[in-house]
Design a protein around this motif. Structure first.
Motif, PDB file in Angstrom:
ATOM      1  N   VAL A  93      14.539   2.790 -13.465  1.00 27.07           N
ATOM      2  CA  VAL A  93      14.130   4.182 -13.311  1.00 27.07           C
ATOM      3  C   VAL A  93      13.054   4.176 -12.241  1.00 27.07           C
ATOM      4  CG1 VAL A  93      13.135   6.194 -14.455  1.00 27.07           C
ATOM      5  CG2 VAL A  93      14.618   4.642 -15.735  1.00 27.07           C
ATOM      6  N   SER A  94      13.002   5.187 -11.400  1.00 30.65           N
ATOM      7  CA  SER A  94      12.052   5.200 -10.290  1.00 30.65           C
ATOM      8  C   SER A  94      10.616   5.068 -10.771  1.00 30.65           C
ATOM      9  CB  SER A  94      12.211   6.499  -9.497  1.00 30.65           C
ATOM     10  OG  SER A  94      11.209   6.594  -8.527  1.00 30.65           O
ATOM     11  N   ALA A  95       9.845   4.227 -10.076  1.00 28.94           N
ATOM     12  CA  ALA A  95       8.418   4.077 -10.384  1.00 28.94           C
ATOM     13  C   ALA A  95       7.689   5.396 -10.189  1.00 28.94           C
ATOM     14  CB  ALA A  95       7.803   2.994  -9.497  1.00 28.94           C
ATOM     15  N   ALA A  96       8.137   6.180  -9.204  1.00 25.42           N
ATOM     16  CA  ALA A  96       7.509   7.470  -8.940  1.00 25.42           C
ATOM     17  C   ALA A  96       7.663   8.409 -10.135  1.00 25.42           C
ATOM     18  CB  ALA A  96       8.117   8.100  -7.695  1.00 25.42           C
ATOM     19  N   VAL A  97       8.822   8.362 -10.803  1.00 22.01           N
ATOM     20  CA  VAL A  97       9.038   9.205 -11.978  1.00 22.01           C
ATOM     21  C   VAL A  97       8.087   8.800 -13.098  1.00 22.01           C
ATOM     22  CG1 VAL A  97      10.701   9.815 -13.775  1.00 22.01           C
ATOM     23  CG2 VAL A  97      11.425   9.679 -11.400  1.00 22.01           C
ATOM     24  N   GLY A  98       7.913   7.495 -13.288  1.00 22.33           N
ATOM     25  CA  GLY A  98       6.967   7.019 -14.303  1.00 22.33           C
ATOM     26  C   GLY A  98       5.563   7.531 -14.048  1.00 22.33           C
ATOM     27  N   ALA A  99       5.121   7.490 -12.790  1.00 21.48           N
ATOM     28  CA  ALA A  99       3.787   7.986 -12.449  1.00 21.48           C
ATOM     29  C   ALA A  99       3.685   9.490 -12.681  1.00 21.48           C
ATOM     30  CB  ALA A  99       3.480   7.654 -10.991  1.00 21.48           C
ATOM     31  N   PHE A 100       4.739  10.207 -12.338  1.00 24.01           N
ATOM     32  CA  PHE A 100       4.761  11.660 -12.536  1.00 24.01           C
ATOM     33  C   PHE A 100       4.621  12.011 -14.017  1.00 24.01           C
ATOM     34  CE2 PHE A 100       7.436  15.588 -12.984  1.00 24.01           C
ATOM     35  CZ  PHE A 100       6.556  16.453 -12.348  1.00 24.01           C
ATOM     36  N   PRO A 145      -9.394  10.714  -3.285  1.00 24.66           N
ATOM     37  CA  PRO A 145      -9.596   9.900  -2.074  1.00 24.66           C
ATOM     38  C   PRO A 145      -8.619   8.724  -1.979  1.00 24.66           C
ATOM     39  CG  PRO A 145     -11.695  10.354  -3.156  1.00 24.66           C
ATOM     40  CD  PRO A 145     -10.620  10.764  -4.107  1.00 24.66           C
ATOM     41  N   LEU A 146      -8.349   8.066  -3.129  1.00 24.90           N
ATOM     42  CA  LEU A 146      -7.385   6.958  -3.121  1.00 24.90           C
ATOM     43  C   LEU A 146      -5.983   7.457  -2.761  1.00 24.90           C
ATOM     44  CD1 LEU A 146      -8.264   4.771  -6.243  1.00 24.90           C
ATOM     45  CD2 LEU A 146      -8.399   4.103  -3.845  1.00 24.90           C
ATOM     46  N   ARG A 147      -5.615   8.617  -3.313  1.00 23.64           N
ATOM     47  CA  ARG A 147      -4.315   9.199  -3.010  1.00 23.64           C
ATOM     48  C   ARG A 147      -4.165   9.454  -1.525  1.00 23.64           C
ATOM     49  NH1 ARG A 147      -3.065  14.708  -3.854  1.00 23.64           N
ATOM     50  NH2 ARG A 147      -5.108  14.991  -2.910  1.00 23.64           N
ATOM     51  N   ASP A 148      -5.193  10.049  -0.927  1.00 28.16           N
ATOM     52  CA  ASP A 148      -5.130  10.374   0.497  1.00 28.16           C
ATOM     53  C   ASP A 148      -5.022   9.111   1.348  1.00 28.16           C
ATOM     54  OD1 ASP A 148      -5.339  13.025  -0.184  1.00 28.16           O
ATOM     55  OD2 ASP A 148      -7.504  13.119   0.127  1.00 28.16           O
ATOM     56  N   LEU A 149      -5.762   8.068   0.955  1.00 27.61           N
ATOM     57  CA  LEU A 149      -5.732   6.811   1.710  1.00 27.61           C
ATOM     58  C   LEU A 149      -4.341   6.176   1.652  1.00 27.61           C
ATOM     59  CD1 LEU A 149      -6.925   4.318   3.149  1.00 27.61           C
ATOM     60  CD2 LEU A 149      -7.679   3.508   0.897  1.00 27.61           C
ATOM     61  N   PHE A 150      -3.831   5.974   0.446  1.00 28.28           N
ATOM     62  CA  PHE A 150      -2.552   5.261   0.305  1.00 28.28           C
ATOM     63  C   PHE A 150      -1.364   6.128   0.732  1.00 28.28           C
ATOM     64  CE2 PHE A 150      -5.140   2.570  -2.504  1.00 28.28           C
ATOM     65  CZ  PHE A 150      -4.795   1.327  -1.991  1.00 28.28           C
ATOM     66  N   ALA A 151      -1.505   7.462   0.608  1.00 29.50           N
ATOM     67  CA  ALA A 151      -0.438   8.335   1.107  1.00 29.50           C
ATOM     68  C   ALA A 151      -0.334   8.228   2.620  1.00 29.50           C
ATOM     69  CB  ALA A 151      -0.696   9.784   0.700  1.00 29.50           C
ATOM     70  N   ALA A 152      -1.485   8.172   3.292  1.00 27.88           N
ATOM     71  CA  ALA A 152      -1.480   7.991   4.742  1.00 27.88           C
ATOM     72  C   ALA A 152      -0.840   6.656   5.115  1.00 27.88           C
ATOM     73  CB  ALA A 152      -2.907   8.073   5.282  1.00 27.88           C
ATOM     74  N   VAL A 153      -1.158   5.615   4.338  1.00 29.53           N
ATOM     75  CA  VAL A 153      -0.557   4.295   4.574  1.00 29.53           C
ATOM     76  C   VAL A 153       0.954   4.364   4.381  1.00 29.53           C
ATOM     77  CG1 VAL A 153      -0.414   1.921   3.700  1.00 29.53           C
ATOM     78  CG2 VAL A 153      -2.639   3.013   3.989  1.00 29.53           C
ATOM     79  N   GLY A 182       0.812  -1.211   0.000  1.00 30.64           N
ATOM     80  CA  GLY A 182       0.000   0.000   0.000  1.00 30.64           C
ATOM     81  C   GLY A 182       0.841   1.254   0.000  1.00 30.64           C
ATOM     82  N   ALA A 183       1.962   1.218   0.717  1.00 26.70           N
ATOM     83  CA  ALA A 183       2.864   2.376   0.758  1.00 26.70           C
ATOM     84  C   ALA A 183       3.455   2.655  -0.615  1.00 26.70           C
ATOM     85  CB  ALA A 183       3.972   2.122   1.774  1.00 26.70           C
ATOM     86  N   GLU A 184       3.823   1.603  -1.338  1.00 25.98           N
ATOM     87  CA  GLU A 184       4.383   1.799  -2.682  1.00 25.98           C
ATOM     88  C   GLU A 184       3.348   2.400  -3.615  1.00 25.98           C
ATOM     89  OE1 GLU A 184       7.165  -0.682  -5.837  1.00 25.98           O
ATOM     90  OE2 GLU A 184       6.418  -1.623  -4.008  1.00 25.98           O
ATOM     91  N   ILE A 185       2.108   1.931  -3.513  1.00 25.11           N
ATOM     92  CA  ILE A 185       1.026   2.518  -4.311  1.00 25.11           C
ATOM     93  C   ILE A 185       0.814   3.984  -3.909  1.00 25.11           C
ATOM     94  CG2 ILE A 185      -1.453   2.400  -4.812  1.00 25.11           C
ATOM     95  CD1 ILE A 185      -1.266  -0.629  -4.449  1.00 25.11           C
ATOM     96  N   GLY A 186       0.975   4.277  -2.604  1.00 29.77           N
ATOM     97  CA  GLY A 186       0.819   5.646  -2.134  1.00 29.77           C
ATOM     98  C   GLY A 186       1.813   6.586  -2.778  1.00 29.77           C
ATOM     99  N   VAL A 187       3.063   6.171  -2.878  1.00 34.54           N
ATOM    100  CA  VAL A 187       4.090   7.000  -3.529  1.00 34.54           C
ATOM    101  C   VAL A 187       3.726   7.236  -4.992  1.00 34.54           C
ATOM    102  CG1 VAL A 187       6.514   7.126  -4.194  1.00 34.54           C
ATOM    103  CG2 VAL A 187       5.887   6.200  -1.969  1.00 34.54           C
ATOM    104  N   ILE A 188       3.299   6.178  -5.673  1.00 38.35           N
ATOM    105  CA  ILE A 188       2.948   6.288  -7.093  1.00 38.35           C
ATOM    106  C   ILE A 188       1.794   7.272  -7.288  1.00 38.35           C
ATOM    107  CG2 ILE A 188       1.927   5.003  -9.020  1.00 38.35           C
ATOM    108  CD1 ILE A 188       3.612   2.585  -8.042  1.00 38.35           C
ATOM    109  N   LEU A 189       0.765   7.175  -6.431  1.00 39.97           N
ATOM    110  CA  LEU A 189      -0.387   8.070  -6.560  1.00 39.97           C
ATOM    111  C   LEU A 189      -0.028   9.513  -6.205  1.00 39.97           C
ATOM    112  CD1 LEU A 189      -3.344   5.913  -5.158  1.00 39.97           C
ATOM    113  CD2 LEU A 189      -2.795   6.442  -7.531  1.00 39.97           C
ATOM    114  N   LEU A 190       0.851   9.699  -5.236  1.00 39.56           N
ATOM    115  CA  LEU A 190       1.306  11.055  -4.896  1.00 39.56           C
ATOM    116  C   LEU A 190       1.943  11.735  -6.102  1.00 39.56           C
ATOM    117  CD1 LEU A 190       2.896  10.650  -1.342  1.00 39.56           C
ATOM    118  CD2 LEU A 190       1.076  12.236  -1.954  1.00 39.56           C
ATOM    119  N   LEU A 191       2.812  11.007  -6.782  1.00 42.81           N
ATOM    120  CA  LEU A 191       3.505  11.592  -7.945  1.00 42.81           C
ATOM    121  C   LEU A 191       2.576  11.732  -9.145  1.00 42.81           C
ATOM    122  CD1 LEU A 191       6.548  12.450  -8.044  1.00 42.81           C
ATOM    123  CD2 LEU A 191       5.938  11.038  -6.096  1.00 42.81           C
TER     124      LEU A 191
END
Length: 430
Positions: A238-245, A265-273, A61-70
């Motif tokens: 290459v960072s997964a976060a960069v791909g999402a960005f 809402p999904l971003r907020d949930l997984f970012a908190a996780v 969930g934390a990894e998904i949170g980083v991806i959604l943040l970016l």
């Protein structure tokens, strides 16, 4: 069966706790990030109530949170915005990087952590928290202020710089040599440049392909595309976060707006996780030994961020008060500092880096909103006092000269001057 029941109980308790902490932060009108980090410390090893069965799921969930943040960050900007910001505001970005990355690198070297940890800690101290700053600007009603575009330009440049910085850090943490690291960086820059080119030239075509009137289909397509690209990026080192960005940048118009509303809402949930997961990997007992370096680093980089904002606003022709407001607003660090530190924690390069980053972010995510509110009034008050003292000096000097000229005797009583009231009284009599 028993393990799945324990997992549901533990994970349900974590989510419920995060919801209650978010409510508390909303009532107190500050960012919930420090509360999420403290919750992770409480549920982690050495905490009050360590998790067991659900820890692996929290990691995913934390990894998904980083991806959604970016991804959400990329949705905020169009490719043309990024290109124009690069052309007009790049000097401010260079000053920002120099002033704020250098203290982190120096601190890591002074602590004897080595060059790789120095690069990581430089990123932790460099990047401001876009989420916290955006919330502060909304809460203070400053979105229409003259200095706000300057603040947003610096944030955009920092976010764009992550597309270059994160692949470098990923290669360094993986222990890649000079050739492999250079290849990774070349791939990252090539992909970023290609995506920006496609977004500028064919952004409407891409958005039309993703677009759908059905919110369910739009959500599935955007989320699936983001996770797919992030996975491919990570496979290419290459960072997964960069791909999402980059996916977020490629989408524009109504598609970006619709995806933003659906994914928030999904971003907020997984970012908190994600923040909880970072706290889970930090032993609370490891924070006190690094608290003093974290506090020193927070004080120094708060000053350098204020200087960055002041200089950038001065360069844009903003008056003095707006310059101080810009500087104070940029102080907060948050999600991206934790993302960068999380990469190092996962790689296991330096055990004390995670605790120091946690303490550092906790300090500045609380201090940031305070400096945003108080820097300009404080400076105005100090300036007014200084001006008053300067104005009083000639008067004091004149009195001293009169006293010396009279041989130290008390000055003779002056004839009473006619006041405004006396003047009106005289006119009334006549």
């Amino acid at each position: 069966m028993h393990s799945s029941a324990v997992f549901l109980i533990e994970f349900g308790a974590v989510i419920l706790g995060l919801g209650l902490l978010g409510r508390l932060a909303g009532r107190l009108q500050f960012s919930p990030i420090p509360l999420y980090l403290l919750a992770g410390l409480a549920f982690g090893k050495g905490g009050l109530l360590p998790l067991g069965a659900s820890e692996e799921f929290v990691a995913i969930g934390a990894e998904i949170g980083v991806i959604l943040l970016l991804l959400m960050l990329g949705l905020e900007y169009t490719a043309s915005d990024l290109v124009s910001n690069l052309k007009t505001q790049y000097p401010a970005g260079l000053v920002d990087a120099a002033l704020n990355a250098l203290p982190g690198a120096v601190m890591a070297l002074l602590l004897g952590w080595g060059p790789v940890a120095a690069v990581v800690l430089a990123g932790v101290t460099w990047i401001s928290s876009s989420g916290v700053i955006a919330k502060v600007l909304r809460d203070l009603g400053r979105l229409g202020n003259r200095e706000t575009p300057v603040i947003l330009s610096i944030l955009v440049l920092e976010d764009l710089a992550m597309a270059v910085y994160l692949p470098i850090v990923t290669a360094l943490l993986a222990g890649a040599g000079l050739a492999a690291g250079s290849a990774t960086l070349a791939v990252a820059l090539g992909v970023a440049g290609l995506v920006l080119f496609l977004a500028v030239r064919y952004g409407r075509v891409i958005s039309r392909f993703v677009s759908s009137d059905d919110p369910e289909k739009l959500l599935l397509v955007v989320l699936g595309l983001t996770l797919l690209v992030a996975g491919i990026a990570q496979q290419l080192q290459v960072s997964a976060a960069v791909g999402a960005f980059l996916v977020g940048i490629a989408l524009s118009g109504e598609v970006a707006e619709g995806a933003h509303n659906l994914l928030s809402p999904l971003r907020d949930l997984f970012a908190a996780v994600f923040f909880v997961f970072f706290g889970l990997n930090t032993d609370p007992a490891s924070i006190p030994p690094v608290l003093l370096p974290a506090l020193l680093l927070a004080v120094v980089t708060a000053g350098t961020k204020i200087a960055t904002g002041y200089w950038a606003a001065w360069r844009a022709g903003i008056p003095s008060r707006g310059r101080w407001r810009a500087g104070g607003t940029l102080v907060a660090r948050g999600e991206f500092s934790i993302v960068i530190a999380g990469l190092a924690v996962t790689a296991g390069i330096e055990p004390s880096l995670g605790p120091l980053a946690t303490a550092y972010v906790l300090i500045l995510v609380v201090l940031g909103p305070l400096t945003a509110r108080g820097t300009e009034p404080l400076v105005s008050r100090l300036t007014a006092r200084r001006t008053k003292r300067r104005a009083e000096r000639p008067v004091r000097a004149e009195r001293a000269e009169r006293t010396e000229g009279d041989g130290g005797a008390a000055p003779a009583a002056e004839e009473p001057r006619e006041t405004v009231a006396d003047e009106y009284d005289t006119l009334g009599r006549s």
